[in-house]
Design a protein around this motif. Structure first.
Motif, short mmCIF file in Angstrom:
data_model
loop_
_atom_site.label_atom_id
_atom_site.label_comp_id
_atom_site.label_asym_id
_atom_site.label_seq_id
_atom_site.Cartn_x
_atom_site.Cartn_y
_atom_site.Cartn_z
N LYS A 32 -46.23 -0.84 -145.58
CA LYS A 32 -45.28 -0.98 -144.48
C LYS A 32 -44.26 0.16 -144.48
O LYS A 32 -43.80 0.58 -145.54
CB LYS A 32 -44.52 -2.31 -144.59
CG LYS A 32 -45.35 -3.55 -144.33
CD LYS A 32 -44.49 -4.80 -144.44
CE LYS A 32 -45.30 -6.06 -144.15
NZ LYS A 32 -44.49 -7.28 -144.25
N GLU A 36 -40.08 -1.95 -141.30
CA GLU A 36 -40.77 -3.23 -141.25
C GLU A 36 -40.48 -4.10 -142.46
O GLU A 36 -40.75 -5.30 -142.44
CB GLU A 36 -42.29 -3.01 -141.15
CG GLU A 36 -42.77 -2.55 -139.79
CD GLU A 36 -44.29 -2.60 -139.69
OE1 GLU A 36 -44.91 -3.42 -140.41
OE2 GLU A 36 -44.85 -1.83 -138.89
N PRO A 46 -48.88 -5.53 -142.34
CA PRO A 46 -48.08 -4.50 -141.67
C PRO A 46 -48.52 -4.29 -140.24
O PRO A 46 -49.72 -4.30 -139.94
CB PRO A 46 -48.32 -3.25 -142.53
CG PRO A 46 -49.64 -3.49 -143.19
CD PRO A 46 -49.72 -4.98 -143.42
#
Length: 272
Positions: A32, A36, A46
């Motif tokens: 990620k 995020e 992700p």
């Protein structure tokens, strides 16, 4: 399918999910981007996968050096453990000598003693002879392994005595029988023990944290601590990427040897 079977499979599946979830989350976070990771909403996978965290780990930290140290220490321990355990386990299984039962009982009792109990005396002894902060300090305490002796002795005890006697009649030495007859026949158990040994010492943080202060001798778990404190700070993505790289060799080794691992555990039954 019977209800009992369905319940058993359900419980096994639930247990597998519980065990695997931290690893899945670790890999997910490592893929990620930063924006995020620190969000109020939680997403298992992700949305925009990236390898930037892995690039950061490989280019801005010494993770490859930590992995190399881990390989040197774990393989050094494993080779010496097998070199000592195979002939000793063979003697316990197929040689008659005074005190054999008492010695085997002592080995079983030693299984109940955690390494943490003996760590401080070992540390003080190593300090006196001046071998702290060396590969020797990381390897030597684990060369004699009660678990390896017990496991291999149980496997070798299942080898028919007639086969051992035939090898002796052919003029083979006891050491030759141990390595050329017992060792190949006990290979599944040896592989099972190797997986246990490598996993335990690859993941060991307790002893490297005590025996070494030199970053140049850091094993993977110790290296992760350096990485977290000095390089990563609150940057969780690279930290999880580093943890994934440390874990990946163990998973790969187990997948390659899982069949022999299962055979080794099944073959090392209790036999006196």
């Amino acid at each position: 399918m019977r209800p009992a079977t369905i319940l058993s499979l359900g419980l096994i599946s639930l247990g597998a999910v519980i065990v695997m979830l931290p690893f899945v989350w670790m890999v997910s976070v490592s893929l990620k981007p930063r924006e995020e990771i620190f969000t109020p909403d939680v997403f298992l996978l992700p949305r925009q996968p990236t390898l930037s965290n892995y690039w950061t780990v490989l280019t801005e930290t010494d993770i490859t050096f930590y992995l190399l140290n881990g390989a040197i220490v774990t393989l050094g321990i494993l080779v010496l453990q097998i070199a000592i355990s195979v002939p000793c386990a063979f003697a316990l299984a197929h040689r008659r000598f005074a005190g054999r039962g008492l010695l085997f009982g002592a080995i079983v009792a030693a299984l109940l003693v955690p390494f943490h109990v003996t760590a401080i005396p070992i540390f003080l002894g190593f300090s006196q002879i001046g071998i702290l902060n060396t590969y020797t300090a990381l390897i030597v305490p684990f060369v004699a392994t009660a678990f390896g002796l017990f496991l291999l002795r149980q496997a070798f005890a299942q080898i028919p005595a007639e086969l051992i006697d035939a090898a002796r009649i052919d003029g083979m030495s006891e050491m030759g029988i141990a390595w050329r007859v017992a060792f190949p026949l006990g290979m599944p158990t040896v592989i099972a023990f190797a997986i246990f040994s490598v996993t335990a010492h690859w993941n060991d943080l307790f002893w490297p944290l005590i025996a070494t202060t030199d970053p140049g001798l850091a094993t993977p778990p110790r290296g992760i601590l350096y990485f977290r404190d000095q390089e990563s700070g609150d940057d969780i993505g690279p930290l999880m990427a580093g943890a994934t790289l440390v874990t990946a060799p163990l998973i790969l080794a187990f997948l390659l040897a899982q069949r022999r691992f299962t055979q080794g555990l099944a073959g090392a039954g209790i036999k006196r």
